[in-house]
Design a protein around this motif. Structure first.
Motif, PDB file in Angstrom:
ATOM      1  N   VAL A 139       8.314  -7.356   0.085  1.00 26.25           N
ATOM      2  CA  VAL A 139       8.553  -6.504   1.237  1.00 26.25           C
ATOM      3  C   VAL A 139       7.913  -5.145   0.977  1.00 26.25           C
ATOM      4  O   VAL A 139       7.841  -4.680  -0.163  1.00 26.25           O
ATOM      5  N   MET A 140       7.445  -4.506   2.045  1.00 22.40           N
ATOM      6  CA  MET A 140       6.688  -3.264   1.902  1.00 22.40           C
ATOM      7  C   MET A 140       7.567  -2.021   1.916  1.00 22.40           C
ATOM      8  O   MET A 140       8.662  -2.009   2.477  1.00 22.40           O
ATOM      9  N   GLY A 141       7.026  -0.960   1.312  1.00 22.25           N
ATOM     10  CA  GLY A 141       7.600   0.378   1.382  1.00 22.25           C
ATOM     11  C   GLY A 141       6.487   1.398   1.307  1.00 22.25           C
ATOM     12  O   GLY A 141       5.336   1.058   0.996  1.00 22.25           O
ATOM     13  N   ASN A 142       6.794   2.642   1.573  1.00 23.31           N
ATOM     14  CA  ASN A 142       5.826   3.732   1.454  1.00 23.31           C
ATOM     15  C   ASN A 142       6.024   4.407   0.099  1.00 23.31           C
ATOM     16  O   ASN A 142       7.011   5.103  -0.115  1.00 23.31           O
ATOM     17  N   HIS A 143       5.107   4.190  -0.827  1.00 25.99           N
ATOM     18  CA  HIS A 143       5.139   4.840  -2.137  1.00 25.99           C
ATOM     19  C   HIS A 143       4.416   6.184  -1.989  1.00 25.99           C
ATOM     20  O   HIS A 143       3.206   6.201  -1.736  1.00 25.99           O
ATOM     21  N   TYR A 144       5.138   7.275  -2.140  1.00 31.71           N
ATOM     22  CA  TYR A 144       4.535   8.577  -1.865  1.00 31.71           C
ATOM     23  C   TYR A 144       4.821   9.580  -2.973  1.00 31.71           C
ATOM     24  O   TYR A 144       5.807   9.453  -3.723  1.00 31.71           O
ATOM     25  N   ARG A 145       3.966  10.578  -3.055  1.00 31.36           N
ATOM     26  CA  ARG A 145       4.082  11.623  -4.064  1.00 31.36           C
ATOM     27  C   ARG A 145       5.099  12.662  -3.601  1.00 31.36           C
ATOM     28  O   ARG A 145       4.765  13.600  -2.857  1.00 31.36           O
ATOM     29  N   MET A 195      -0.141   9.007  -0.723  1.00 26.92           N
ATOM     30  CA  MET A 195       0.810   7.920  -0.457  1.00 26.92           C
ATOM     31  C   MET A 195       0.069   6.610  -0.270  1.00 26.92           C
ATOM     32  O   MET A 195      -1.103   6.576   0.107  1.00 26.92           O
ATOM     33  N   TRP A 196       0.812   5.557  -0.543  1.00 28.47           N
ATOM     34  CA  TRP A 196       0.385   4.188  -0.236  1.00 28.47           C
ATOM     35  C   TRP A 196       1.391   3.694   0.791  1.00 28.47           C
ATOM     36  O   TRP A 196       2.437   3.178   0.458  1.00 28.47           O
ATOM     37  N   PRO A 197       1.101   3.882   2.087  1.00 28.40           N
ATOM     38  CA  PRO A 197       2.138   3.727   3.115  1.00 28.40           C
ATOM     39  C   PRO A 197       2.590   2.301   3.361  1.00 28.40           C
ATOM     40  O   PRO A 197       3.686   2.085   3.873  1.00 28.40           O
ATOM     41  N   PHE A 198       1.737   1.324   3.006  1.00 25.55           N
ATOM     42  CA  PHE A 198       2.106  -0.085   3.198  1.00 25.55           C
ATOM     43  C   PHE A 198       2.032  -0.811   1.852  1.00 25.55           C
ATOM     44  O   PHE A 198       1.390  -1.847   1.708  1.00 25.55           O
ATOM     45  N   ALA A 199       2.717  -0.239   0.890  1.00 23.29           N
ATOM     46  CA  ALA A 199       2.723  -0.792  -0.462  1.00 23.29           C
ATOM     47  C   ALA A 199       3.680  -1.973  -0.548  1.00 23.29           C
ATOM     48  O   ALA A 199       4.724  -2.003   0.112  1.00 23.29           O
ATOM     49  N   TYR A 200       3.322  -2.929  -1.381  1.00 24.08           N
ATOM     50  CA  TYR A 200       4.271  -3.981  -1.721  1.00 24.08           C
ATOM     51  C   TYR A 200       5.235  -3.416  -2.760  1.00 24.08           C
ATOM     52  O   TYR A 200       4.817  -2.922  -3.810  1.00 24.08           O
ATOM     53  N   ASN A 201       6.522  -3.522  -2.471  1.00 20.82           N
ATOM     54  CA  ASN A 201       7.486  -2.940  -3.397  1.00 20.82           C
ATOM     55  C   ASN A 201       7.549  -3.658  -4.737  1.00 20.82           C
ATOM     56  O   ASN A 201       8.083  -3.111  -5.702  1.00 20.82           O
ATOM     57  N   ASN A 202       7.005  -4.872  -4.807  1.00 24.64           N
ATOM     58  CA  ASN A 202       6.958  -5.513  -6.123  1.00 24.64           C
ATOM     59  C   ASN A 202       5.898  -4.877  -7.022  1.00 24.64           C
ATOM     60  O   ASN A 202       5.781  -5.237  -8.194  1.00 24.64           O
ATOM     61  N   LEU A 203       5.152  -3.888  -6.475  1.00 25.10           N
ATOM     62  CA  LEU A 203       4.184  -3.147  -7.276  1.00 25.10           C
ATOM     63  C   LEU A 203       4.643  -1.724  -7.548  1.00 25.10           C
ATOM     64  O   LEU A 203       3.843  -0.872  -7.946  1.00 25.10           O
ATOM     65  N   GLY A 221       3.406  16.561 -13.650  1.00 25.99           N
ATOM     66  CA  GLY A 221       4.242  17.048 -12.556  1.00 25.99           C
ATOM     67  C   GLY A 221       4.424  16.076 -11.413  1.00 25.99           C
ATOM     68  O   GLY A 221       5.175  16.357 -10.472  1.00 25.99           O
ATOM     69  N   ALA A 222       3.752  14.931 -11.466  1.00 30.59           N
ATOM     70  CA  ALA A 222       3.868  13.966 -10.372  1.00 30.59           C
ATOM     71  C   ALA A 222       5.260  13.344 -10.344  1.00 30.59           C
ATOM     72  O   ALA A 222       5.863  13.062 -11.381  1.00 30.59           O
ATOM     73  N   LYS A 223       5.740  13.122  -9.136  1.00 33.24           N
ATOM     74  CA  LYS A 223       7.035  12.448  -8.932  1.00 33.24           C
ATOM     75  C   LYS A 223       6.858  11.453  -7.794  1.00 33.24           C
ATOM     76  O   LYS A 223       6.485  11.833  -6.682  1.00 33.24           O
ATOM     77  N   LEU A 224       7.122  10.192  -8.081  1.00 33.57           N
ATOM     78  CA  LEU A 224       6.953   9.145  -7.074  1.00 33.57           C
ATOM     79  C   LEU A 224       8.289   8.822  -6.412  1.00 33.57           C
ATOM     80  O   LEU A 224       9.329   8.780  -7.071  1.00 33.57           O
ATOM     81  N   ASN A 225       8.224   8.591  -5.120  1.00 36.05           N
ATOM     82  CA  ASN A 225       9.408   8.163  -4.386  1.00 36.05           C
ATOM     83  C   ASN A 225       8.990   7.081  -3.394  1.00 36.05           C
ATOM     84  O   ASN A 225       7.796   6.794  -3.246  1.00 36.05           O
ATOM     85  N   VAL A 226       9.963   6.498  -2.714  1.00 33.55           N
ATOM     86  CA  VAL A 226       9.672   5.437  -1.763  1.00 33.55           C
ATOM     87  C   VAL A 226      10.459   5.670  -0.485  1.00 33.55           C
ATOM     88  O   VAL A 226      11.605   6.141  -0.518  1.00 33.55           O
ATOM     89  N   ALA A 227       9.847   5.391   0.639  1.00 30.57           N
ATOM     90  CA  ALA A 227      10.494   5.448   1.953  1.00 30.57           C
ATOM     91  C   ALA A 227      10.168   4.150   2.677  1.00 30.57           C
ATOM     92  O   ALA A 227       9.318   3.369   2.243  1.00 30.57           O
ATOM     93  N   ALA A 230      15.228   0.599  -1.276  1.00 29.50           N
ATOM     94  CA  ALA A 230      14.387   0.492  -0.076  1.00 29.50           C
ATOM     95  C   ALA A 230      14.127  -0.965   0.268  1.00 29.50           C
ATOM     96  O   ALA A 230      14.159  -1.360   1.441  1.00 29.50           O
ATOM     97  N   SER A 231      13.872  -1.795  -0.734  1.00 20.46           N
ATOM     98  CA  SER A 231      13.646  -3.220  -0.493  1.00 20.46           C
ATOM     99  C   SER A 231      14.901  -3.882   0.065  1.00 20.46           C
ATOM    100  O   SER A 231      14.820  -4.712   0.976  1.00 20.46           O
ATOM    101  N   HIS A 232      16.046  -3.522  -0.489  1.00 21.10           N
ATOM    102  CA  HIS A 232      17.319  -4.093  -0.032  1.00 21.10           C
ATOM    103  C   HIS A 232      17.527  -3.797   1.458  1.00 21.10           C
ATOM    104  O   HIS A 232      17.842  -4.704   2.246  1.00 21.10           O
ATOM    105  N   LYS A 233      17.330  -2.554   1.843  1.00 23.29           N
ATOM    106  CA  LYS A 233      17.519  -2.166   3.243  1.00 23.29           C
ATOM    107  C   LYS A 233      16.524  -2.883   4.160  1.00 23.29           C
ATOM    108  O   LYS A 233      16.886  -3.334   5.253  1.00 23.29           O
TER     109      LYS A 233
END
Length: 469
Positions: free
Chosen positions: A151-157, A298-306, A319-325, A399-402
């Protein structure tokens, strides 16, 4: 029929262990197809030796790429060669293989080989996401057990999105707050905003190389179709629309002009102007690397298994911090790789028990520890995996759960997941999306070509007809 299996209300740790496998008289070796990569290594190094030690049934692994997996297995199944005992499928092929009788329903296998019968497999499946089980079902029967959820999520800085100077500049330019985009216009705005040339500043630092708003899987590979699907569905469009009578699928309609698809193509073309440069082979590995190496916001249509691969940016960029939406538009592509027992297996009893073992809680838990995205809610919500020291693997779990919970109610409304000809349609979508993304091609012409191909394939290979409407 929509399967629920209790995941939305409570989590049942339906445990299964090797000790539960009864003695197997047939010791004939099993042959299993697996996708190249981490999962194959995990099977060969961890799971399969333990299964063989317990049962004395050897297991041979045939490792294939996704591009080869469909054709190689389908040819064998069509000929009834008995070449493979356990099949690996992309979820979009599930109904096609089931409708052709290539895979055996799990309840049928349980009746034949499980001392507790169907009750055992029903309990076993309770922790699995209903969204995935619905994709893998056919005529109210589940034919496969998923092991890898993409399932996809947005992996963003997050460090860039939260930077005071960037927030102020974005607000001044677009008149709303900088945040992970929730629709297509915001996606375009944010992508444009973060695209910079060498010499410009990003988060207060001068860039020594170009920086891009997004990474896209824009190559001539299956994954561009998944990105297009997420955009198309967010626009309330579809590739083909299923229709039901008394809950029975009776017809597909294909939009005559498909304005949402034409709109999706226009959006994708604009996004490409803000995307990290791609070639025909650019897919998920390259997109994950683009964010991991600090080239994109950001990788807006990322596979969350990655997530694990994307997360490397925190080690690679100071200083990079990754999050997901959730993905922009809120309609991520969803699916899984899954195992099923082939109808022509020479040792179906052993294949059934290996299938259950590979999908057990412990197997999925260990798979998650290796960086995989599990298909069982009890693993995703495990308190042990939720510990901060596991953030490199669990960062996208919530994010994947939701997303999986949200998809459970919508799967049967998408022809993409209900057509029994999708294994043949999917490659056509890949070609069409790649052509639609090319600004030198006329969008309306490409839409009409795709419409005709879907119509031909569905009416030739599908169980129910399709019409243009």
């Amino acid at each position: 029929m929509i399967f629920s299996f209790g995941v939305t209300s409570h989590i049942v740790e339906a445990q299964f262990s090797l000790a539960q496998i009864p003695p197997l008289e047939n010791k004939q070796p099993l042959t299993l197809v697996a996708e190249k990569g981490f999962w194959t290594d995990y099977l060969q190094q961890q799971l399969l030796p333990k299964f063989t030690a317990q049962t004395q049934v050897p297991v041979k692994v045939i490792s294939l790429s996704l591009d080869d997996m469909y054709q190689r297995q389908t040819q064998s199944l069509l000929a009834g060669e008995g070449q493979f005992d356990l099949l690996t499928m992309e979820a979009g092929w599930a109904k096609e293989w089931a409708s052709n009788g290539y895979t055996v329903p799990l309840n049928e296998l349980a009746q034949l080989y499980d001392p507790l019968g169907e009750q055992s497999i029903d309990h076993y499946l309770e922790p699995y996401y209903a969204s995935l089980l619905n994709i893998l079902s056919y005529r109210n029967q589940i034919h496969a057990i998923p092991y890898n959820n993409y399932v996809m999520g947005n992996h963003y800085r997050a460090d860039l999105f939260e930077h005071p100077q960037e927030k102020a500049a974005f607000k001044a330019r677009f008149d709303y707050a900088l945040a992970p985009p929730i629709d297509m216009q915001q996606l375009l705005d944010v992508s444009e905003f973060f695209t910079r040339q060498a010499g410009e500043k990003l988060a207060g630092k001068k860039l020594t190389a170009p920086f891009y708003g997004v990474a896209l899987m824009a190559g001539n590979r299956p994954h561009i179709n998944d990105e297009f699907s997420a955009i198309l569905w967010s626009l309330e469009g579809n590739w083909l629309k299923p229709h039901y009578e008394a809950q029975a699928l009776t017809l597909f309609t294909i939009a005559a002009n498909n304005p949402p698809l034409a709109q999706a193509a226009g959006i994708y073309r604009k996004l490409r102007t803000f995307a990290y440069p791609t070639d025909a082979n650019f897919a998920f590995e390259q997109a994950a690397n683009a964010i991991a190496q600090g080239h994109v916001a950001m990788w807006p249509f990322a596979y969350n298994n990655l997530w694990h691969a994307s997360y490397a940016v925190e080690a690679n960029v100071e200083g990079a911090k990754l999050n997901v939406a959730q993905v922009p538009g809120g309609k991520p592509y969803n699916g899984a790789y899954a195992f099923a027992v082939a109808y022509d297996s020479k040792n179906p009893r052993a294949a059934y028990w290996l299938l259950k073992y590979m999908g057990s809680y412990q197997a999925q838990y260990d798979y998650a520890l290796g960086g995989g995205n599990p298909c069982r809610a009890d693993v995703v919500l495990s308190t042990q995996l939720a510990k901060p020291e596991h953030r490199s693997i669990n960062g996208a779990f919530t994010a994947s759960h939701k997303a999986n919970i949200a998809w459970a109610k919508n799967i049967n409304q998408q022809g993409h997941f209900t057509s029994s000809a999708m294994g043949r349609i999917y490659p056509e979508l890949t070609t069409a999306c790649y052509n639609l993304a090319n600004p030198n091609n006329d969008i309306d012409t490409q839409v009409q070509l795709l419409q005709q191909r879907i119509l031909e394939i569905q009416n030739h290979y599908g169980e129910v007809p399709a019409i243009v409407k």
